[in-house]
Design an enzyme around this catalytic site. Structure first.
Site, mmCIF file in Angstrom:
data_model
loop_
_atom_site.group_PDB
_atom_site.id
_atom_site.type_symbol
_atom_site.label_atom_id
_atom_site.label_comp_id
_atom_site.label_asym_id
_atom_site.label_seq_id
_atom_site.Cartn_x
_atom_site.Cartn_y
_atom_site.Cartn_z
ATOM 1 N N TYR A 1 0.836 -1.040 0.006
ATOM 2 C CA TYR A 1 0.130 0.123 0.003
ATOM 3 C C TYR A 1 0.830 1.325 0.088
ATOM 4 O O TYR A 1 0.281 2.505 -0.145
ATOM 5 C CB TYR A 1 -1.100 0.014 1.261
ATOM 6 C CG TYR A 1 -1.984 -0.960 1.244
ATOM 7 C CD1 TYR A 1 -2.896 -1.404 0.348
ATOM 8 C CD2 TYR A 1 -1.988 -2.312 2.189
ATOM 9 C CE1 TYR A 1 -3.744 -2.097 0.129
ATOM 10 C CE2 TYR A 1 -2.321 -3.180 2.210
ATOM 11 C CZ TYR A 1 -3.654 -3.335 1.163
ATOM 12 O OH TYR A 1 -4.680 -4.467 1.302
ATOM 13 N N HIS B 1 -8.547 1.868 -6.106
ATOM 14 C CA HIS B 1 -7.629 0.855 -5.177
ATOM 15 C C HIS B 1 -6.217 1.110 -5.171
ATOM 16 O O HIS B 1 -5.677 1.537 -6.276
ATOM 17 C CB HIS B 1 -8.032 -0.525 -5.702
ATOM 18 C CG HIS B 1 -9.398 -1.128 -5.471
ATOM 19 N ND1 HIS B 1 -9.668 -1.413 -4.113
ATOM 20 C CD2 HIS B 1 -10.299 -0.898 -6.461
ATOM 21 C CE1 HIS B 1 -11.138 -1.606 -4.247
ATOM 22 N NE2 HIS B 1 -11.547 -1.640 -5.660
HETATM 23 O O1 CA2 Z 1 -5.979 -1.632 -2.520
HETATM 24 C C1 CA2 Z 1 -6.831 -1.158 -2.049
HETATM 25 O O2 CA2 Z 1 -6.946 0.036 -2.018
HETATM 26 C C2 CA2 Z 1 -7.900 -2.074 -1.267
HETATM 27 O O3 CA2 Z 1 -9.018 -1.185 -1.215
HETATM 28 C C3 CA2 Z 1 -7.476 -1.918 0.097
HETATM 29 C C4 CA2 Z 1 -8.269 -2.756 1.202
HETATM 30 C C5 CA2 Z 1 -8.459 -4.209 0.464
HETATM 31 O O4 CA2 Z 1 -9.465 -4.831 1.267
HETATM 32 C C6 CA2 Z 1 -8.864 -4.056 -0.973
HETATM 33 O O5 CA2 Z 1 -8.933 -5.504 -1.441
HETATM 34 C C7 CA2 Z 1 -7.899 -3.468 -1.710
HETATM 35 C C8 CA2 Z 1 -7.523 -3.069 2.280
HETATM 36 C C9 CA2 Z 1 -7.247 -1.731 3.139
HETATM 37 C C10 CA2 Z 1 -6.297 -1.871 4.328
HETATM 38 O O6 CA2 Z 1 -6.178 -0.769 4.817
HETATM 39 C C11 CA2 Z 1 -4.984 -0.420 5.176
HETATM 40 C C12 CA2 Z 1 -4.546 -0.406 6.541
HETATM 41 C C13 CA2 Z 1 -3.366 -0.091 6.968
HETATM 42 C C14 CA2 Z 1 -2.198 0.140 5.965
HETATM 43 C C15 CA2 Z 1 -2.432 -0.145 4.597
HETATM 44 C C16 CA2 Z 1 -3.884 -0.508 4.191
#
Ligand code: CA2
Length: 151
Positions: free
Chosen positions: A24, A101
């Site tokens: 991310y 995303h």
């Molecule tokens: O890639 C993306 O933006 C997602 O929407 C992120 C979601 C995941 O469930 C999707 O499949 C793809 C997860 C968000 C998690 O949030 C975070 C928390 C802390 C650090 C990084 C991300």
């Protein structure tokens, strides 16, 4: 100036920048907001940027966008893969909807390969990290005022 572009981020994205940087990135959600605001300003638009961990809150904000937004950008996070209720709310909008995303869910686990949100989205931007949001602002700006194609 017209109505703002609403940008919604779903559950856990308030923690962006604190874990899994290899997926991310290192930027925080505040950094992402700053990118969106800067890009929108260049394009002559304003942004309303909000995040919630709660499905009902996101649905309330989607409904608000029916009257108050020029376009909606949504990173539904995990709810994209699970929430028929969020899809139902999105289907009530007559403005452009950009699904966004940070990662590329299509290249990850099988359960991430489908999102309900995509069924209502005008288009999807995935896999460019924080830049996905900026690209989504760019796409939204290009669509504002154009008639919305229906599936
Ligand atoms: O890639 C993306 O933006 C997602 O929407 C992120 C979601 C995941 O469930 C999707 O499949 C793809 C997860 C968000 C998690 O949030 C975070 C928390 C802390 C650090 C990084 C991300």
């Amino acid at each position: 100036m017209g109505k703002p572009i609403h940008v919604l981020s779903g559950p856990n994205l308030n923690l962006l920048g604190t874990r899994e940087p290899e997926i991310y990135g290192h930027e925080t959600l505040a950094d992402v907001q700053a990118r969106c605001e800067a890009r929108a300003a260049v394009l002559g638009h304003t942004i309303l940027f909000r995040q919630s961990n709660h499905e009902g809150q996101l649905i309330d904000w989607v409904q608000e966008a029916r009257t108050d937004a020029s376009a909606l950008i949504i990173n539904p996070a995990g709810y994209g893969h699970t929430s028929v209720a969020l899809l139902d709310a999105l289907k009530t909008l007559a403005i452009p909807i950009i699904e966004c995303h940070l990662s590329n869910p299509a290249a990850r686990e099988a359960f991430r390969r489908e999102t309900f949100v995509s069924l209502a989205a005008t288009g999807v931007v995935s896999g460019f990290g924080a830049a996905s949001y900026e690209l989504a602002v760019q796409a939204a700006a290009g669509l504002i005022g154009a008639p919305r194609a229906s599936a």
